[in-house]
Structures are given as structure tokens and as C-alpha cells.
Design a protein around this motif. Structure first.
Motif, PDB file in Angstrom:
ATOM      1  N   ALA A 173      13.990  14.500 -10.170  1.00  0.00           N
ATOM      2  CA  ALA A 173      14.858  14.233  -9.023  1.00  0.00           C
ATOM      3  C   ALA A 173      14.148  13.429  -7.943  1.00  0.00           C
ATOM      4  O   ALA A 173      14.619  12.364  -7.531  1.00  0.00           O
ATOM      5  CB  ALA A 173      15.399  15.546  -8.453  1.00  0.00           C
ATOM      6  N   HIS A 174      12.997  13.940  -7.482  1.00  0.00           N
ATOM      7  CA  HIS A 174      12.330  13.149  -6.441  1.00  0.00           C
ATOM      8  C   HIS A 174      11.588  11.965  -7.040  1.00  0.00           C
ATOM      9  O   HIS A 174      11.344  10.964  -6.363  1.00  0.00           O
ATOM     10  CB  HIS A 174      11.421  14.023  -5.560  1.00  0.00           C
ATOM     11  N   GLY A 175      11.242  12.025  -8.333  1.00  0.00           N
ATOM     12  CA  GLY A 175      10.673  10.858  -8.995  1.00  0.00           C
ATOM     13  C   GLY A 175      11.639   9.685  -8.992  1.00  0.00           C
ATOM     14  O   GLY A 175      11.244   8.525  -8.845  1.00  0.00           O
ATOM     15  N   ALA A 176      12.924   9.984  -9.148  1.00  0.00           N
ATOM     16  CA  ALA A 176      13.943   8.931  -9.121  1.00  0.00           C
ATOM     17  C   ALA A 176      14.351   8.579  -7.700  1.00  0.00           C
ATOM     18  O   ALA A 176      14.608   7.412  -7.389  1.00  0.00           O
ATOM     19  CB  ALA A 176      15.161   9.387  -9.931  1.00  0.00           C
ATOM     20  N   ARG A 177      14.396   9.589  -6.839  1.00  0.00           N
ATOM     21  CA  ARG A 177      14.880   9.366  -5.471  1.00  0.00           C
ATOM     22  C   ARG A 177      13.954   8.434  -4.673  1.00  0.00           C
ATOM     23  O   ARG A 177      14.410   7.673  -3.824  1.00  0.00           O
ATOM     24  CB  ARG A 177      15.030  10.716  -4.773  1.00  0.00           C
ATOM     25  N   ARG A 178      12.652   8.470  -4.947  1.00  0.00           N
ATOM     26  CA  ARG A 178      11.708   7.616  -4.204  1.00  0.00           C
ATOM     27  C   ARG A 178      11.920   6.133  -4.495  1.00  0.00           C
ATOM     28  O   ARG A 178      11.450   5.262  -3.757  1.00  0.00           O
ATOM     29  CB  ARG A 178      10.272   7.982  -4.595  1.00  0.00           C
ATOM     30  N   SER A 212       0.825  -1.205   0.000  1.00  0.00           N
ATOM     31  CA  SER A 212       0.000   0.000   0.000  1.00  0.00           C
ATOM     32  C   SER A 212       0.863   1.261   0.000  1.00  0.00           C
ATOM     33  O   SER A 212       0.561   2.241  -0.703  1.00  0.00           O
ATOM     34  CB  SER A 212      -0.916  -0.004   1.225  1.00  0.00           C
ATOM     35  N   GLU A 213       1.946   1.234   0.762  1.00  0.00           N
ATOM     36  CA  GLU A 213       2.866   2.374   0.778  1.00  0.00           C
ATOM     37  C   GLU A 213       3.458   2.607  -0.608  1.00  0.00           C
ATOM     38  O   GLU A 213       3.584   3.756  -1.064  1.00  0.00           O
ATOM     39  CB  GLU A 213       3.970   2.105   1.797  1.00  0.00           C
ATOM     40  N   ASN A 214       3.822   1.542  -1.294  1.00  0.00           N
ATOM     41  CA  ASN A 214       4.373   1.685  -2.646  1.00  0.00           C
ATOM     42  C   ASN A 214       3.341   2.223  -3.625  1.00  0.00           C
ATOM     43  O   ASN A 214       3.677   2.970  -4.554  1.00  0.00           O
ATOM     44  CB  ASN A 214       4.919   0.349  -3.140  1.00  0.00           C
ATOM     45  N   LYS A 215       2.092   1.848  -3.442  1.00  0.00           N
ATOM     46  CA  LYS A 215       1.041   2.389  -4.316  1.00  0.00           C
ATOM     47  C   LYS A 215       0.972   3.905  -4.188  1.00  0.00           C
ATOM     48  O   LYS A 215       0.815   4.621  -5.189  1.00  0.00           O
ATOM     49  CB  LYS A 215      -0.311   1.772  -3.961  1.00  0.00           C
ATOM     50  N   GLN A 216       1.071   4.394  -2.970  1.00  0.00           N
ATOM     51  CA  GLN A 216       1.040   5.839  -2.757  1.00  0.00           C
ATOM     52  C   GLN A 216       2.243   6.507  -3.408  1.00  0.00           C
ATOM     53  O   GLN A 216       2.131   7.594  -3.990  1.00  0.00           O
ATOM     54  CB  GLN A 216       1.013   6.132  -1.262  1.00  0.00           C
ATOM     55  N   ARG A 217       3.395   5.860  -3.334  1.00  0.00           N
ATOM     56  CA  ARG A 217       4.617   6.443  -3.889  1.00  0.00           C
ATOM     57  C   ARG A 217       4.681   6.338  -5.402  1.00  0.00           C
ATOM     58  O   ARG A 217       5.479   7.023  -6.043  1.00  0.00           O
ATOM     59  CB  ARG A 217       5.838   5.740  -3.285  1.00  0.00           C
ATOM     60  N   ALA A 218       3.873   5.483  -5.991  1.00  0.00           N
ATOM     61  CA  ALA A 218       3.956   5.240  -7.434  1.00  0.00           C
ATOM     62  C   ALA A 218       3.239   6.292  -8.264  1.00  0.00           C
ATOM     63  O   ALA A 218       3.315   6.250  -9.493  1.00  0.00           O
ATOM     64  CB  ALA A 218       3.391   3.853  -7.763  1.00  0.00           C
ATOM     65  N   TYR A 219       2.570   7.246  -7.620  1.00  0.00           N
ATOM     66  CA  TYR A 219       1.907   8.302  -8.397  1.00  0.00           C
ATOM     67  C   TYR A 219       2.941   9.012  -9.265  1.00  0.00           C
ATOM     68  O   TYR A 219       4.027   9.359  -8.792  1.00  0.00           O
ATOM     69  CB  TYR A 219       1.244   9.312  -7.453  1.00  0.00           C
ATOM     70  N   MET A 267      11.080   2.465  -2.416  1.00  0.00           N
ATOM     71  CA  MET A 267      10.139   1.518  -3.006  1.00  0.00           C
ATOM     72  C   MET A 267      10.794   0.158  -3.212  1.00  0.00           C
ATOM     73  O   MET A 267      10.165  -0.890  -2.995  1.00  0.00           O
ATOM     74  CB  MET A 267       9.609   2.058  -4.332  1.00  0.00           C
ATOM     75  N   ALA A 268      12.050   0.152  -3.621  1.00  0.00           N
ATOM     76  CA  ALA A 268      12.764  -1.112  -3.810  1.00  0.00           C
ATOM     77  C   ALA A 268      12.940  -1.838  -2.480  1.00  0.00           C
ATOM     78  O   ALA A 268      12.812  -3.071  -2.404  1.00  0.00           O
ATOM     79  CB  ALA A 268      14.117  -0.855  -4.467  1.00  0.00           C
ATOM     80  N   ASP A 269      13.236  -1.091  -1.420  1.00  0.00           N
ATOM     81  CA  ASP A 269      13.338  -1.715  -0.100  1.00  0.00           C
ATOM     82  C   ASP A 269      12.019  -2.376   0.291  1.00  0.00           C
ATOM     83  O   ASP A 269      11.994  -3.509   0.790  1.00  0.00           O
ATOM     84  CB  ASP A 269      13.729  -0.669   0.948  1.00  0.00           C
ATOM     85  N   ASN A 270      10.931  -1.674   0.073  1.00  0.00           N
ATOM     86  CA  ASN A 270       9.618  -2.246   0.390  1.00  0.00           C
ATOM     87  C   ASN A 270       9.351  -3.512  -0.409  1.00  0.00           C
ATOM     88  O   ASN A 270       8.915  -4.532   0.132  1.00  0.00           O
ATOM     89  CB  ASN A 270       8.514  -1.222   0.105  1.00  0.00           C
ATOM     90  N   THR A 271       9.608  -3.432  -1.706  1.00  0.00           N
ATOM     91  CA  THR A 271       9.346  -4.586  -2.571  1.00  0.00           C
ATOM     92  C   THR A 271      10.231  -5.766  -2.182  1.00  0.00           C
ATOM     93  O   THR A 271       9.771  -6.917  -2.166  1.00  0.00           O
ATOM     94  CB  THR A 271       9.576  -4.203  -4.041  1.00  0.00           C
ATOM     95  N   GLY A 272      11.483  -5.499  -1.862  1.00  0.00           N
ATOM     96  CA  GLY A 272      12.378  -6.567  -1.443  1.00  0.00           C
ATOM     97  C   GLY A 272      11.876  -7.285  -0.201  1.00  0.00           C
ATOM     98  O   GLY A 272      11.956  -8.526  -0.109  1.00  0.00           O
ATOM     99  N   ASN A 273      11.332  -6.544   0.731  1.00  0.00           N
ATOM    100  CA  ASN A 273      10.803  -7.164   1.946  1.00  0.00           C
ATOM    101  C   ASN A 273       9.533  -7.958   1.666  1.00  0.00           C
ATOM    102  O   ASN A 273       9.311  -9.019   2.272  1.00  0.00           O
ATOM    103  CB  ASN A 273      10.549  -6.101   3.015  1.00  0.00           C
ATOM    104  N   VAL A 274       8.696  -7.485   0.746  1.00  0.00           N
ATOM    105  CA  VAL A 274       7.498  -8.236   0.371  1.00  0.00           C
ATOM    106  C   VAL A 274       7.890  -9.573  -0.249  1.00  0.00           C
ATOM    107  O   VAL A 274       7.359 -10.639   0.117  1.00  0.00           O
ATOM    108  CB  VAL A 274       6.625  -7.426  -0.599  1.00  0.00           C
ATOM    109  N   VAL A 275       8.822  -9.543  -1.195  1.00  0.00           N
ATOM    110  CA  VAL A 275       9.265 -10.785  -1.845  1.00  0.00           C
ATOM    111  C   VAL A 275       9.919 -11.714  -0.827  1.00  0.00           C
ATOM    112  O   VAL A 275       9.754 -12.945  -0.887  1.00  0.00           O
ATOM    113  CB  VAL A 275      10.218 -10.473  -3.013  1.00  0.00           C
ATOM    114  N   ALA A 276      10.647 -11.147   0.128  1.00  0.00           N
ATOM    115  CA  ALA A 276      11.276 -11.959   1.166  1.00  0.00           C
ATOM    116  C   ALA A 276      10.230 -12.698   1.997  1.00  0.00           C
ATOM    117  O   ALA A 276      10.387 -13.899   2.312  1.00  0.00           O
ATOM    118  CB  ALA A 276      12.138 -11.079   2.067  1.00  0.00           C
TER     119      ALA A 276
END
Length: 512
Positions: free
Chosen positions: A419-424, A391-398, A428-437
Motif C-alpha cells: 500500500a505505501h510502496g505504491a502510494r509513494r 535526492s528525495e526520490n532516492k530516499q523514497r526508492a528504498y 516521486m512522479a511529481d518530483n521526476t516531472g519537475n526535474v525533467v521540466a
């Protein structure tokens, strides 16, 4: 050691630099750099006004600067633009940014002197990394604030992280035997103008997304076996009829992962479940589309990484300096938005497989994957954690690229927000990595319930890797270390290595 050939650096080399490889600039580029520097020197000595050489900047471009003040002009530019805030850039992304700037200046279209390149190269080689606040760029007129902080360190202002600690920039340079730079005409502008900050973060996000895509495919194969799912949806004839390259390759990978699986053979004729849920059945369609999207982003970022994006640009063959807008990071903003969507969907599908596994009505496994549900909660709350991260990643994906805000008294009236489009992307990758884990742990747990039946050699090897790090969950225990151990497996690239060691063709983003 990566030798940068300006204008022709492949993504594999940028990835290696992100992962810590040493960097040097190809010596052959020095001639072009010198010709451009000579052009700037001649223009600076002449009478006519040239933006960035003997004028003010932005809305102040109409103000002419006296020859005696040209060096001060460049120093003032760097100091005034070093207005970033927030946490410092991660070292891996900062090194990549510096290497990108080095390669861009090495194209010989920026007008900097050889000694400027030499100092930047030496700083990367000696791990002298400027402290660069990560907030302050809107992704147009270049990543001015962060690149100004990098440039300030080169002239001995600000701080530098060294292998021995963080020190004042001038002291750190001199301690390393380097002399702080005295900027010549246009050099400050060339250093702080450009898209290298945004591009570095976007590339880092791309490389993380590529690794997570591969890990999620492997975890998905293990989940399919744990749920006694069908491999029929991976039949190549289905995907050939649709024709999407990514979908075809993902289906081939999943098919190869489960090839010759005794566990799959044990329920091949089971007519109780005609079709699997989408999270299993549609893996090729979803993860294939993600793969295609990441490849499109990779093509954009590969071009941008090899570009010259400062302004104005020097054309030494005709002795011209032309003002344009290559600093506008719209391509990077679009690429970053694509990567954000890809990361979001990798995690979203992974969480759905996890949710399916813990639901006995869908998986046929014990509730929450625990032998004694009720007394034990099993994987109940890890699934909640995964849902929260998705859900957090969905918010960040706007999309960041649809935003703009005028700056510099409306001179810079449309900006990219790259800049912030790339910085986020890193968060997001950290979140996704934990989901896959978490999915990987749940898939291994579900798989355990089918013993003594086994899967293919590839899936078995993945299961052994997980069990070498995390034991089967018989009774509830402190869960956090298990997730951390699985996340390390996901991020290490080990799952891709295991699959490829068993002749499973894992699709690649930046090699494709």
C-alpha cells in the motif's frame, strides 16, 4: 465509455479510467455473479461453518455466528475496519480503485449480489466518490481499511464527494436516487478484502512513469543537441550486440529524433571531444533498462488488475467456498518497488544532463546558461532544485517489499507493504516531472546559443513548443512560473505527440 470485461481488461482501459473515462460492467458477467451469490445463500442457510460467511474474521475465525446475526456481522465488519487515517485518496486513483473492485467482483467468485455491483457501478458513473483516508493498509489480508471506507459509503456511513460538494454518505446516495446497501452474507468481506487500493496506486504510478519516460527521452535528445553531443552512441549496431529490447528501442528513438540534424552535421568531424559524458552517451543503456523494468511491472499489474483477490473464493460450479491468500499483495509490492526505481533513475539521469549543460567545462556553453554570468545566476539554482528532488526520490526508492510487520495477533504474520510502496509513487512522479521540466528549459536555453543553426524537424518542433510557453532567459527573472509551465508540457504528453507526429517511434510501456 469503458466496458469492463472482468478478467480481460487491458492496461489501456485502466489508463483511460485513471484519466477520467466513464465505466460500466459488461452485462454478460451478471450470470456468473448470480450463480456465486446463490451459492453463498445456500451455504448461509446450511449448518456447516464457512469462513467469512458465518464465522468471525482473522483470529476470530473459530467463532460461529448465528443465522440471525449474519447481516449484522457484515455491517460490523465494514464499520470496524474503516479505521484509515491521513489525507483522502486523489479522485483519479479512487475512481480507478472502484473500477478495479467492480471488475474483480464481476468475475463471479466473490459471492456478492447483483444489486451490490449495480450500486458500485452507479456510484462511479455519477461521480459519487467515497472519502477514503489513504493510510492504514499493510498490503495483506487485503487493503482492509481503505476498502472498508469505500464500503462504508455504500451502506450510507461516512462521507461522499459529489459534483456538488462533500456530504454525508447516506444523504448523497439518496439525493442521487440510490438506496444505501443492506449487506448480505459475505458481502462486506468481499468488498473490503482485496488488493484494489494498492493496485490502483501502483497503476497510477506506472502510467505517470510511462509518460515521464517518454518526456525524458525527448528532453534528452534536445539536451544532446544543445551540448553538441554525438549520435554515434545511438548506432543500432552497438545495441544489437547487447540485445536488450528496451535499449534497442530507446537508441532507435534518439537516433530518429536527431535524424538529418544540420546542427549535428556541423560538428560531426570535431575531434576535440572523443566521447560524451555518460548522461548523453549511455541514454539507451539507462533509459532502455528503465523501459524493460516498467514493462515487467506492467505485466504484473495487468495480471493483478484482472484478478480476484478477496477471500474466501466462491466456486459455484462445485458449490464450494475455498479459503486462501489471494489478498496478499506481494506481486503489487514488487511492481511498485520496480516503478519507484524507474522513477528514481529517470530523474537521476535527467538531472545529470542538466548539470552537464550548466557546466561550461563540459557543455561548452556559457556558465549556468546565461549570457552574462556573474550579474545573472541563470540556471544555477534550478539545478540545485533538481538535485534536491532527485535526492528525495532516492530516499523514497528504498524497497517497501522487504519490510513486514505482524498484524491481527500474529494471524497475519507476513505482510507485503504494497500500500505505501505504491502510494509513494505519486510524490516521486511529481518530483521526476519537475526535474525533467527543468532539464527541458535548460536544454532549450542551451539550444538557443547555437542559432542560426537548427536541428532536425522533430527537435525544432519540441523547441518551438517550449518557447511558446517560456521565453529565452536573457536576464534573471522570477523562475517559478517557468518551471511550472515546463512541467505542464512534460505532464501533458505533448512531447510524445510531437515526436510521433514526426515519425519518431516513442517506446511504450503498457502497449509493449
Amino acid at each position: 465509455m469503458i466496458t469492463l470485461e472482468p478478467g480481460a481488461v487491458p492496461l489501456e482501459q485502466w489508463r483511460a479510467i485513471y484519466c477520467g473515462a466513464d465505466v460500466r460492467l459488461a452485462p454478460a458477467c451478471r450470470e456468473a455473479v448470480q450463480r456465486a451469490a446463490d451459492t453463498i445463500a445456500r451455504i448461509a442457510a446450511a449448518d456447516h461453518a464457512v469462513y467469512g460467511v458465518n464465522t468471525g474474521f482473522g483470529l476470530l475465525a473459530s467463532i460461529r455466528i448465528a443465522p440471525a446475526d449474519l447481516d449484522t456481522l457484515q455491517r460490523n465488519l465494514v464499520l470496524s475496519h474503516a479505521a484509515g487515517v491521513g489525507e483522502p485518496m486523489p479522485r483519479s486513483v479512487l475512481r480507478l480503485m472502484m473500477a478495479l473492485k467492480l471488475a474483480s467482483l464481476g468475475r463471479g467468485a466473490s459471492g456478492v449480489r447483483i444489486e451490490t455491483l449495480d450500486l458500485l457501478e452507479a456510484m462511479v458513473a455519477r461521480d459519487l466518490l467515497p472519502v477514503v483516508p489513504a493510510q492504514g493498509s499493510v498490503g495483506a489480508s487485503g487493503d482492509l481499511a481503505p476498502l472498508a471506507h469505500m464500503s462504508a459509503a455504500m451502506i450510507g456511513v461516512g462521507e461522499i464527494d459529489t459534483p456538488a460538494g462533500r456530504f454525508p454518505a447516506e444523504w448523497a446516495l439518496r439525493e442521487a436516487g440510490l438506496i444505501p446497501l443492506a449487506l448480505g452474507p459475505k458481502e462486506g468481506l468481499a468488498l473490503l478484502n482485496g488488493t484494489q487500493f494498492s493496485t490502483a496506486y501502483a497503476l497510477a504510478g506506472l502510467f505517470e512513469a510511462e509518460a515521464l519516460h517518454a518526456a525524458a527521452l525527448v528532453a534528452g535528445a534536445l539536451s544532446t543537441e544543445a551540448a553538441k553531443g554525438s549520435d554515434t552512441p545511438f548506432d543500432p549496431r552497438i545495441h544489437a550486440l547487447r540485445g536488450h529490447r528496451g535499449q534497442i528501442e530507446v537508441a532507435a528513438m534518439l537516433r530518429a529524433m536527431m535524424h538529418h540534424s544540420p546542427l549535428r552535421a556541423s560538428h560531426r568531424d570535431d575531434d576535440k571531444r572523443v566521447q560524451d559524458p555518460y548522461c548523453l552517451r549511455c541514454q539507451p543503456q539507462v533509459m532502455g533498462a528503465v523501459l524493460d523494468l516498467l514493462r515487467q511491472a506492467a505485466a504484473t499489474l495487468g495480471a493483478e488488475a484482472n484478478s480476484v483477490s478477496d477471500n474466501p473464493l466462491v466456486f459455484a460450479d462445485t458449490d464450494e467456498v475455498l479459503s486462501g491468500g489471494n489478498f496478499h499483495a506481494e506481486p503489487v509490492a514488487f511492481a511498485a518497488d520496480m516503478i519507484a526505481m524507474a522513477l528514481c533513475e529517470i530523474g537521476s539521469l535527467s538531472e545529470r544532463r542538466l548539470a552537464m549543460l550548466v557546466d561550461p567545462a563540459l557543455s561548452g556553453l556559457p556558465a549556468f546558461l546565461t549570457p552574462r554570468p556573474g550579474l545573472n545566476s541563470g540556471f544555477m539554482i534550478p539545478q540545485v532544485t533538481a538535485a534536491a528532488l532527485v535526492s528525495e526520490n532516492k530516499q523514497r526508492a528504498y524497497p517497501a517489499s522487504v519490510d513486514s510487520i505482524p498484524t491481527s495477533a500474529n494471524q497475519e504474520d507476513h505482510v507485503s507493504m504494497a500500500a505505501h510502496g505504491a502510494r509513494r509513487l505519486m510524490a516521486m512522479a511529481d518530483n521526476t516531472g519537475n526535474v525533467v521540466a527543468i532539464e527541458l528549459l535548460a536544454a532549450a536555453q542551451g539550444y538557443d546559443f547555437h542559432a542560426p543553426l537548427q536541428s532536425s524537424q522533430a527537435v525544432e518542433a519540441v523547441h518551438r513548443e517550449v518557447r511558446a510557453a517560456v521565453a529565452h532567459l536573457d536576464e534573471d527573472r522570477y523562475f517559478h512560473p517557468d518551471i511550472a509551465a515546463a512541467a505542464q508540457i512534460v505532464r501533458s504528453g505533448k512531447l510524445r505527440e510531437i515526436a510521433e507526429a514526426h515519425a519518431v517511434p516513442v517506446p511504450s510501456v503498457s502497449h509493449g
